[in-house]
Design a protein around this motif. Sequence first.
Motif, short mmCIF file in Angstrom:
data_model
loop_
_atom_site.label_atom_id
_atom_site.label_comp_id
_atom_site.label_asym_id
_atom_site.label_seq_id
_atom_site.Cartn_x
_atom_site.Cartn_y
_atom_site.Cartn_z
N TYR A 1 -4.85 -5.29 -1.11
CA TYR A 1 -4.61 -4.96 -2.36
C TYR A 1 -3.03 -5.31 -2.56
CZ TYR A 1 -8.68 -2.60 -1.65
OH TYR A 1 -10.24 -2.09 -1.51
N GLY A 2 -2.72 -5.72 -3.85
CA GLY A 2 -1.54 -5.64 -4.28
C GLY A 2 -0.68 -4.41 -4.75
N PHE A 3 0.22 -4.50 -5.07
CA PHE A 3 1.26 -3.25 -5.40
C PHE A 3 0.59 -2.76 -6.82
CE2 PHE A 3 4.87 -1.52 -7.48
CZ PHE A 3 5.13 -0.39 -6.73
N MET A 4 0.31 -1.47 -6.85
CA MET A 4 -0.06 -0.97 -8.06
C MET A 4 -1.18 -1.48 -8.69
SD MET A 4 1.95 1.88 -8.34
CE MET A 4 1.36 2.53 -9.77
N ASP A 5 -2.00 -2.11 -7.48
CA ASP A 5 -3.45 -2.40 -7.95
C ASP A 5 -4.57 -1.48 -8.11
OD1 ASP A 5 -6.43 -3.42 -7.52
OD2 ASP A 5 -5.50 -4.90 -6.37
N PRO A 6 -5.22 -1.30 -9.29
CA PRO A 6 -6.06 -0.20 -9.64
C PRO A 6 -6.91 0.09 -8.93
CG PRO A 6 -5.59 -1.72 -11.77
CD PRO A 6 -4.97 -2.44 -10.45
N ARG A 7 -7.44 -0.86 -8.07
CA ARG A 7 -8.37 -0.46 -7.10
C ARG A 7 -7.84 0.36 -5.97
NH1 ARG A 7 -10.28 -5.84 -5.51
NH2 ARG A 7 -8.18 -6.26 -5.63
N LEU A 8 -6.71 -0.16 -5.65
CA LEU A 8 -5.86 0.52 -4.58
C LEU A 8 -5.46 1.99 -4.91
CD1 LEU A 8 -4.21 0.89 -1.69
CD2 LEU A 8 -2.42 -0.24 -3.03
N ARG B 1 0.95 -1.17 0.03
CA ARG B 1 0.09 0.08 0.09
C ARG B 1 0.93 1.29 -0.08
NH1 ARG B 1 -3.56 -1.49 5.24
NH2 ARG B 1 -1.78 -2.33 5.53
N SER B 2 1.64 1.39 0.97
CA SER B 2 2.52 2.78 1.02
C SER B 2 3.48 2.70 -0.22
CB SER B 2 3.14 2.87 2.38
OG SER B 2 3.94 1.62 2.57
N PRO B 3 4.08 1.75 -0.72
CA PRO B 3 4.80 2.12 -1.87
C PRO B 3 4.10 2.40 -3.17
CG PRO B 3 5.65 0.02 -0.86
CD PRO B 3 4.44 0.44 -0.02
N THR B 4 2.73 1.86 -3.26
CA THR B 4 1.81 2.30 -4.29
C THR B 4 1.57 3.64 -4.32
OG1 THR B 4 0.88 -0.08 -4.34
CG2 THR B 4 -0.49 1.89 -5.36
#
Length: 106
Positions: A87-94, A14-17
């Motif tokens: 959520y995963g890294f760079m997940d569009p929903r995130l 989350r935070s790296p995204t």
Amino acid sequence: MKRVLFVCSRNRLRSPTAERVFGERRDLEVASAGLAPDAEEPVTAELLDWVEIVFVMEKAHRARLARRFRPHLRRARVICLDIPDDYGFMDPRLIDLLNAPPESVS
């Protein structure tokens, strides 16, 4: 230029995204960190002394941050985004949640 820190548990998703998404803005200096002992980039007192705004992903992060670093949060505003670890890294929903209007932030 505002200095902003995004905080989650392990600084892996989350935070790296958030750092990547908002790092492209010219009006912000952005960093990310995690509160867990095994975080990729751990939260430090020096990092908190640098920032003006801290965005935490969960209310538990706000509480943990206050317990561990209260003296270093005197100048920083802490805002909880209420984004669960789903959520995963760079997940569009995130990314959509991170870009939500400010009035939906607690």
